[in-house]
Design a protein around this motif. Structure first.
Motif, mmCIF file in Angstrom:
data_model
loop_
_atom_site.group_PDB
_atom_site.id
_atom_site.type_symbol
_atom_site.label_atom_id
_atom_site.label_comp_id
_atom_site.label_asym_id
_atom_site.label_seq_id
_atom_site.Cartn_x
_atom_site.Cartn_y
_atom_site.Cartn_z
ATOM 1 N N GLY A 242 25.549 -11.795 5.886
ATOM 2 C CA GLY A 242 25.604 -10.927 7.045
ATOM 3 C C GLY A 242 25.226 -9.484 6.838
ATOM 4 N N ARG A 243 24.888 -9.078 5.643
ATOM 5 C CA ARG A 243 24.626 -7.657 5.385
ATOM 6 C C ARG A 243 23.491 -7.113 6.263
ATOM 7 N N THR A 244 22.468 -7.917 6.542
ATOM 8 C CA THR A 244 21.362 -7.449 7.385
ATOM 9 C C THR A 244 21.507 -7.882 8.838
ATOM 10 N N GLY A 245 22.605 -8.544 9.156
ATOM 11 C CA GLY A 245 22.843 -9.046 10.514
ATOM 12 C C GLY A 245 23.094 -10.538 10.497
ATOM 13 N N PRO A 246 22.048 -11.372 10.413
ATOM 14 C CA PRO A 246 22.256 -12.820 10.292
ATOM 15 C C PRO A 246 22.932 -13.175 8.974
ATOM 16 N N TYR A 311 34.495 -15.510 10.880
ATOM 17 C CA TYR A 311 33.417 -14.594 11.254
ATOM 18 C C TYR A 311 32.083 -15.244 11.607
ATOM 19 N N TRP A 312 31.909 -16.549 11.322
ATOM 20 C CA TRP A 312 30.575 -17.119 11.474
ATOM 21 C C TRP A 312 30.482 -18.321 12.397
ATOM 22 N N THR A 313 31.530 -18.579 13.170
ATOM 23 C CA THR A 313 31.445 -19.651 14.158
ATOM 24 C C THR A 313 30.823 -19.159 15.465
ATOM 25 N N ASP A 314 30.612 -17.845 15.588
ATOM 26 C CA ASP A 314 29.855 -17.279 16.708
ATOM 27 C C ASP A 314 29.053 -16.092 16.176
ATOM 28 N N ASP A 315 28.379 -15.370 17.063
ATOM 29 C CA ASP A 315 27.483 -14.299 16.627
ATOM 30 C C ASP A 315 28.080 -12.901 16.802
ATOM 31 N N THR A 316 29.402 -12.820 16.952
ATOM 32 C CA THR A 316 30.042 -11.522 17.188
ATOM 33 C C THR A 316 29.800 -10.554 16.036
ATOM 34 N N LEU A 317 30.034 -10.999 14.797
ATOM 35 C CA LEU A 317 29.851 -10.113 13.648
ATOM 36 C C LEU A 317 28.386 -9.738 13.488
ATOM 37 N N GLU A 318 27.496 -10.694 13.682
ATOM 38 C CA GLU A 318 26.066 -10.419 13.551
ATOM 39 C C GLU A 318 25.631 -9.317 14.519
ATOM 40 N N LYS A 319 26.019 -9.443 15.786
ATOM 41 C CA LYS A 319 25.640 -8.445 16.782
ATOM 42 C C LYS A 319 26.250 -7.085 16.453
ATOM 43 N N SER A 320 27.494 -7.088 16.013
ATOM 44 C CA SER A 320 28.155 -5.839 15.653
ATOM 45 C C SER A 320 27.447 -5.155 14.488
ATOM 46 N N THR A 321 27.076 -5.940 13.491
ATOM 47 C CA THR A 321 26.389 -5.389 12.325
ATOM 48 C C THR A 321 25.055 -4.773 12.712
ATOM 49 N N MET A 388 26.393 1.377 2.626
ATOM 50 C CA MET A 388 26.701 -0.051 2.738
ATOM 51 C C MET A 388 28.203 -0.232 2.945
ATOM 52 N N PRO A 389 28.703 0.098 4.137
ATOM 53 C CA PRO A 389 30.132 -0.076 4.396
ATOM 54 C C PRO A 389 30.476 -1.539 4.612
ATOM 55 N N PRO A 390 31.754 -1.883 4.618
ATOM 56 C CA PRO A 390 32.127 -3.227 5.059
ATOM 57 C C PRO A 390 31.585 -3.491 6.461
ATOM 58 N N LEU A 391 31.198 -4.720 6.728
ATOM 59 C CA LEU A 391 30.689 -5.065 8.049
ATOM 60 C C LEU A 391 31.776 -4.932 9.113
ATOM 61 N N THR A 392 33.023 -4.991 8.679
ATOM 62 C CA THR A 392 34.160 -4.919 9.598
ATOM 63 C C THR A 392 34.627 -3.495 9.851
ATOM 64 N N ILE A 393 33.909 -2.509 9.366
ATOM 65 C CA ILE A 393 34.299 -1.116 9.575
ATOM 66 C C ILE A 393 34.396 -0.823 11.068
ATOM 67 N N THR A 394 35.370 -0.019 11.455
ATOM 68 C CA THR A 394 35.518 0.324 12.871
ATOM 69 C C THR A 394 34.472 1.366 13.266
ATOM 70 N N ASP A 395 34.237 1.478 14.553
ATOM 71 C CA ASP A 395 33.284 2.483 15.032
ATOM 72 C C ASP A 395 33.731 3.890 14.659
ATOM 73 N N ASP A 396 35.024 4.148 14.764
ATOM 74 C CA ASP A 396 35.541 5.478 14.427
ATOM 75 C C ASP A 396 35.355 5.780 12.942
ATOM 76 N N GLU A 397 35.629 4.790 12.094
ATOM 77 C CA GLU A 397 35.447 4.999 10.659
ATOM 78 C C GLU A 397 33.981 5.226 10.315
ATOM 79 N N LEU A 398 33.111 4.447 10.943
ATOM 80 C CA LEU A 398 31.685 4.618 10.693
ATOM 81 C C LEU A 398 31.244 6.021 11.097
ATOM 82 N N GLU A 399 31.700 6.473 12.243
ATOM 83 C CA GLU A 399 31.324 7.811 12.710
ATOM 84 C C GLU A 399 31.869 8.884 11.779
#
Length: 419
Positions: A242-246, A311-321, A388-399
């Motif tokens: 998932g690092r690049t999305g898919p 995390y991989w039974t749907d595309d939620t994480l992929e879209k978020s990444t 290269m943060p964790p894919l699960t990083i929050t929007d606030d943390e990323l900002e």
């Protein structure tokens, strides 16, 4: 600090950039022994895509250990391994119509690469492997032979043979057609290039400087391999999971490699696990022909299965990444516009800001550390500051981290931090 300096080898690296003693970690934050928090834009070099001590994964591992589940099993059958294989098949392989068998080669990415190289040579009866400029595939001798970095190669102490480097995408700044040199060598019986068994490639070169190959280039490479009966090996150790999305980094190109190397975040919780995925017809191993003591680390199977289901039974994480990655790119592009000589690079949540030299990039990462952000450099001269943060990083943390990055770039540009 004294025990580290007196007892641990001089080969240590990351601790020199971040000279504190870490004690706890949760989500996207590490804490030193004094309780100071550090936002993590490193993610265990890609081994912690789901963050530190992810509660879903932690609960699964703890429950398994508390019931005295088997920890070590070499390649014996275990309930944990069965659950992982079934989950990996049902969640990852089948939905993508990928038909691979799974080799457990050992605990690390280099083990996955070594198995791939060995198998490619065994199947084809050829010795040569083609790699690419600025590639990084691991520190063992076989993996080093297909790695580009001269410092890392030099430590081998022996000639690294049976590998031939070719230009990676845009290595020649678009001045020649893709694969012109490679095709000419393959076609010319006087070129001196032995028929390659395989080509090994990273779709995004992480350690090489966050160099992202175009999907057109990857498709052309897959076609070239098929036409010349060379096996295509994709090293997805850092860019997979998932690092690049898919889930796989090669999905965007619509190609199907013959062999895929996975490690790092396939273990999900920071636990060691590696896979070499191979086409079924390539499975010509004799029993025990490739083995190792730590092929069956069952807590890693448990964590991996839990991560796939979560995390991989749907595309939620992929879209978020993908969305977070585009935001990082926009911020980096703004920094590049505001400061001359900078370039934004990467794909998904593997992003880089290239500076004119390694000293400047290193100074930016030092300034970020002083402000509570962990970043590393990459590239042949360490000229790329890597995000290269964790894919699960929050929007606030990323900002928060991107604000620190911008402040650090500005501080170095103003001469407040020495390059």
């Amino acid at each position: 600090m004294s025990v580290f300096e007196t007892l641990e080898s001089e080969v240590r690296t990351y601790c020199r950039s971040w000279p504190v003693v870490f004690d706890r970690a949760t989500g996207s934050v590490l804490y030193d022994e004094n309780g100071k928090p550090y936002l993590d834009f490193f993610a265990g070099a890609g081994a912690l895509n789901y963050g530190h001590n992810n509660p879903v994964l932690k609960d699964a591992v703890i429950d398994y250990l508390l019931r005295d589940g088997v920890t070590h099993s070499l390649d014996m059958h275990t309930v944990a391994k069965r659950d992982f294989l079934e989950t990996f098949r049902d969640v990852v392989l089948s939905p993508r119509e990928l038909d691979y068998k799974v080799v457990f080669p050992g605990p690390a990415g280099a083990n996955a690469v070594e198995a791939a190289l060995k198998l490619a040579r065994k199947v084809t009866g050829r010795e040569s492997v083609v790699n690419f400029t600025n590639a990084f595939h691991g520190m063992t001798l076989g993996a080093l032979s297909v790695t580009g970095n001269s410092m890392k190669r030099g430590a081998a102490g022996i000639p690294l043979v049976h590998a031939t480097p070719m230009p990676y995408d845009n290595y020649l700044d678009g001045r020649t057609p893709d694969f012109l040199w490679f095709e000419r060598l393959l076609a010319d019986s006087g070129s001196g290039l032995n028929e390659p068994a395989a080509v090994i490639v990273e779709t995004v070169q992480g350690e090489g400087g966050i160099n992202a190959a175009r999907v057109e280039w990857l498709r052309a490479l897959a076609d070239l391999c098929a036409r010349h009966k060379m096996l295509l090996i994709v090293d997805d150790v850092q860019m997979g999971c998932g690092r690049t999305g898919p889930f796989f980094s090669f999905e965007a190109a619509g190609i199907t490699p013959d062999i895929v190397c996975l490690s790092k975040s396939i273990g999900a919780f920071g636990l060691p696990l590696a896979l070499t995925l191979i086409r079924p017809d390539l499975d010509v191993w004799e029993p025990g022909e490739h083995n190792g003591t730590f092929r069956g680390i069952n807590p890693a199977f448990v964590a991996a299965s839990a991560a796939l289901r979560e995390y991989w039974t749907d595309d939620t994480l992929e879209k978020s990444t993908l969305a977070k990655g585009e935001h990082v790119h926009r911020v980096m592009a703004e920094l590049a516009e505001a400061h001359s000589g900078l370039t934004a690079k990467g794909r998904g949540l593997a992003r880089g800001l290239r500076f004119p030299d390694g000293a400047t990039a290193g100074a930016v990462c030092r300034a970020a550390f002083e402000r509570g952000l962990l970043m590393e450099t990459s590239g042949p001269d360490g000229e790329v500051a890597k995000v290269m943060p964790p894919l699960t990083i929050t929007d606030d943390e990323l900002e928060q981290g991107l604000v620190i990055l911008a402040e650090s770039v500005a501080a170095v540009a103003a001469g407040q931090v020495a390059a």
